[in-house]
Design an enzyme around this catalytic site. Structure first.
Site, PDB file in Angstrom:
ATOM      1  N   SER A  31       0.791  -1.235   0.000  1.00  0.00           N
ATOM      2  CA  SER A  31       0.000   0.000   0.000  1.00  0.00           C
ATOM      3  C   SER A  31       0.823   1.284   0.000  1.00  0.00           C
ATOM      4  CB  SER A  31      -0.950   0.012   1.205  1.00  0.00           C
ATOM      5  OG  SER A  31      -2.062  -0.813   0.960  1.00  0.00           O
ATOM      6  N   LYS A  34      -0.066   3.841  -2.551  1.00  0.00           N
ATOM      7  CA  LYS A  34      -1.097   4.872  -2.391  1.00  0.00           C
ATOM      8  C   LYS A  34      -0.506   6.265  -2.182  1.00  0.00           C
ATOM      9  CE  LYS A  34      -4.589   1.633  -0.749  1.00  0.00           C
ATOM     10  NZ  LYS A  34      -4.372   0.498   0.129  1.00  0.00           N
ATOM     11  N   SER A  86      -6.369   2.818   4.830  1.00  0.00           N
ATOM     12  CA  SER A  86      -5.776   2.181   3.653  1.00  0.00           C
ATOM     13  C   SER A  86      -6.831   1.568   2.745  1.00  0.00           C
ATOM     14  CB  SER A  86      -4.744   1.112   4.057  1.00  0.00           C
ATOM     15  OG  SER A  86      -3.877   0.803   2.992  1.00  0.00           O
ATOM     16  N   LYS A 197       2.586   5.962   5.741  1.00  0.00           N
ATOM     17  CA  LYS A 197       1.776   4.871   5.193  1.00  0.00           C
ATOM     18  C   LYS A 197       2.403   3.513   5.449  1.00  0.00           C
ATOM     19  CE  LYS A 197      -1.862   3.582   2.931  1.00  0.00           C
ATOM     20  NZ  LYS A 197      -1.875   2.410   3.848  1.00  0.00           N
TER      21      LYS A 197
END
Length: 221
Positions: A31, A34, A86, A197
């Site tokens: 992730s 992102k 997320s 993140k």
């Protein structure tokens, strides 16, 4: 002892690399993808624009914001839903609603080249594993340092990733209420942390990019 397969630590103010291992080795990033999804979104669109959630976006699975097909949300709300819990459904909604999924992914890779991230490539807006490792989004610790350093210059991005909790109230005829917690837990995880993140997939294992202000230092890890 640091058990991560690859890592890098940079003092942001001076752009000094303090610590690194396998700095330029390409690996799946889950992730962390992102981060680029957010930047491409923020740099190419008004955050007040509303997008309708599709059935395909809802079905992407794993970590989600909790969207329902047919709901309408602003880009800002979708960014919070993507970066805090997320939400893969939010990432897919942004990609589909902002020019189409394939065009959006192309913009992600064009931006990577523009930033000099030549060991980075994106196959989707979420970071989820594809069927084969070779077709799964990847990067290196060095490229992730550069990407994050760039992303943090965007004040909207910096605000979103440093948010502990975001409530999106019910909007009649548009969407239900959402209660979004940052899965990093911020200062509960480390003193002075400001985001950014985490991620986890089978191919990538656990991944993390973080930013902290502590003791007069500004560190990207």
């Amino acid at each position: 002892e640091i058990t991560a397969k690859g890592y890098a630590v940079m003092e942001r103010s001076s752009s000094t690399l303090l610590l690194a291992k396998d700095l330029t080795v390409k690996r799946p990033i889950a992730s962390l993808t992102k981060i680029m999804t957010a930047i491409v979104t923020l740099e190419n669109n008004s955050t007040n624009k509303e997008i309708t959630v599709t059935d395909a976006a809802v079905k992407v699975g794993e970590a989600v914001m909790g969207l329902t097909a047919g709901e309408q949300l602003s880009i800002t709300d979708l960014l919070y839903g993507m970066m805090l819990p997320s939400g893969n459904d939010a990432a897919e909604t942004l990609a589909e609603g902002l020019g189409g999924r394939n065009i959006f992914i192309k913009k992600m890779n064009v931006k990577a080249k523009y930033l000099g991230l030549f060991d980075t490539f994106f196959f989707n807006p979420t970071g989820l594993d594809e069927e084969k490792l070779k077709d799964t989004s990847f990067s290196t610790p060095l490229d992730l340092l550069a990407l994050t350093n760039y992303a943090l210059t965007n004040s909207k991005f910096a605000t979103i990733v440093s948010t502990y909790y975001k409530e999106i109230p019910y909007a009649e005829g548009k969407h239900k209420a959402f209660y979004l917690y940052n899965i990093l837990q911020l200062d509960r995880a480390y003193p002075g942390i400001k985001g950014v993140k985490p991620g986890v997939t089978q191919f990538a294992g656990e991944t993390l990019v973080s930013f902290a202000e502590n003791g007069g230092k500004h560190l990207i890890v």
